[in-house]
Scaffold this motif. Structure first.
Motif, short mmCIF file in Angstrom:
data_model
loop_
_atom_site.label_atom_id
_atom_site.label_comp_id
_atom_site.label_asym_id
_atom_site.label_seq_id
_atom_site.Cartn_x
_atom_site.Cartn_y
_atom_site.Cartn_z
N VAL A 228 0.62 3.11 -0.22
CA VAL A 228 1.78 2.63 -0.98
C VAL A 228 1.38 2.34 -2.42
N GLY A 229 0.18 1.75 -2.61
CA GLY A 229 -0.30 1.44 -3.96
C GLY A 229 -0.49 2.67 -4.81
N LEU B 292 -2.37 -3.59 -4.31
CA LEU B 292 -2.27 -3.05 -2.96
C LEU B 292 -3.47 -2.16 -2.63
N CYS C 177 -6.83 -5.32 0.14
CA CYS C 177 -7.41 -5.34 1.49
C CYS C 177 -8.88 -4.93 1.49
N VAL D 145 -4.48 -1.88 7.93
CA VAL D 145 -3.48 -2.39 6.99
C VAL D 145 -3.84 -1.99 5.57
N GLY D 146 -5.13 -2.02 5.26
CA GLY D 146 -5.59 -1.64 3.92
C GLY D 146 -5.28 -0.19 3.59
N ILE E 3 -2.83 1.63 4.83
CA ILE E 3 -1.38 1.77 4.61
C ILE E 3 -0.98 1.20 3.26
N SER E 4 -1.50 0.02 2.93
CA SER E 4 -1.15 -0.60 1.65
C SER E 4 -1.71 0.20 0.47
N SER E 5 -2.89 0.80 0.66
CA SER E 5 -3.47 1.62 -0.40
C SER E 5 -2.62 2.85 -0.67
#
Length: 343
Positions: A176-177, A325, A329, A169-170, A172-174
């Motif tokens: 996007v960030g 983001l 995580c 998840v981290g 993916i969020s990174s």
């Protein structure tokens, strides 16, 4: 009769009589103790965490001083790297002399790791200084702190290590960030010009070099004194960048020029870089890199405050969201590792 009795005793011993059962029970008990001991959570080194906090605060001072140095002098990034490396060598050699330590006397098996670590670190610090010149320090360091998740991804691809769901998840969020940070920070505002996309490349590459530096530093562990690593690093980075900054300075035909703020900035940059490197190496000798990596993120909010209130950089909420983001995580993974909730 005697032969039969001897035979019975022999059979009693070899077929699991009381003596063999006792031995096997002792062995099982011993194995159980070992297994029980290995299953206990490892003790967290509070001193290692404390040193990483000091390292993070020192590197915050270095980043602030680096940006201030560019505004208050005509020093280029390679001259900045040289000044940082030279001051780091002088500080470490002085301390080593006080301790009666020869920082260049290391085992041959460690010297190879040291050379690789120092060259990777030299490339990384040069890119980091370039990034701090091209970008606001909050943006360049937010992108730099992708390295914990890059390390996890590299371990999965090259070493076959498992990834926790939180780390996936981290990643993916990174991703996007990074898109949010790059997209919204590069846009032109009333007070700033648009930032070219190429300006983000040095910071992104430096995050990959940091992965190698952390892993190799941790691999050396306590085999060498904590002053050895930063001293070698300072020597190599000073020697590597010297011909570069001399040729650039000769081509410009200008002498170094400093304002009063520029002089203070150089002192802050050198002092912060030296102490940050020493404290980081000391921390990694006492605690696992995965546990203390999240502590480095305390630099990010401090650097945002520096940009907003000292350098008067307009901060967009989308950029702040992107940074959250990127680091959110990773902080969660680091805290859970510190508490032994995940491996």
């Amino acid at each position: 009769m005697i032969n039969k009795k001897s035979q019975l005793i022999s059979m009693h011993h070899t077929t699991g009589g009381p003596i063999s059962r006792t031995n096997s029970l002792r062995k099982a008990s011993t194995m159980s103790d070992k297994e029980r001991k290995s299953s206990l959570p490892e003790k967290i080194s509070s001193l290692g965490i404390f040193y990483m906090i000091l390292s993070s605060l020192s590197f915050t001072v270095m980043s602030f001083g680096t940006k201030l140095m560019y505004l208050g002098s005509n020093i280029n990034p390679f001259e900045g790297v040289y000044l940082r490396g030279f001051s780091m060598v002088m500080g470490n050699l002085g301390y080593a002399y006080y301790l009666g330590l020869d920082v260049f006397d290391v085992p041959s098996c460690i010297s190879t790791i040291l050379w690789v670590r120092t060259f990777i670190g030299t490339v990384g610090i040069c890119l980091n200084f370039i990034a701090n010149k091209l970008l606001p320090i909050s943006i360049s360091n937010s992108l730099f702190f992708l390295y914990p998740l890059i390390t996890s991804c590299g371990g999965y691809i090259f070493l076959g290590e498992k990834l926790s769901k939180l780390e996936i998840v981290g990643m993916i969020s990174s991703f996007v960030g990074v898109i949010l940070v790059v997209h919204y920070s590069q846009q032109k505002t009333e007070t700033t010009e648009a930032i070219p996309l190429v300006n983000y490349i040095p910071s992104l590459i430096s995050s990959f070099t940091a992965t190698g530096v952390y892993l190799l530093t941790r691999k050396m562990g306590k085999v060498v004194h904590f002053l050895v690593n930063p001293t070698w690093f300072g020597v190599v980075q000073s020697l590597v960048v010297t011909p570069v900054w001399i040729s650039m300075r000769s081509a410009s035909a200008d002498y170094w020029q400093f304002s009063s703020d520029g002089i203070v900035a150089v002192v802050l940059m050198c002092l912060g870089g030296w102490l940050g490197q020493v404290f980081m190496n000391k921390s990694l000798q006492l605690e696992k890199a995965g546990r203390v990596a999240a502590i480095g993120y305390i630099q990010i909010p401090l650097l945002f405050l520096c940009d907003a209130f000292y350098f008067e950089v307009p901060i967009r909420w989308q950029v702040v969201l992107g940074t959250v983001l990127i680091i959110g995580c990773s902080v969660a993974v680091g805290v859970m590792r510190m508490l032994n909730l995940i491996e």
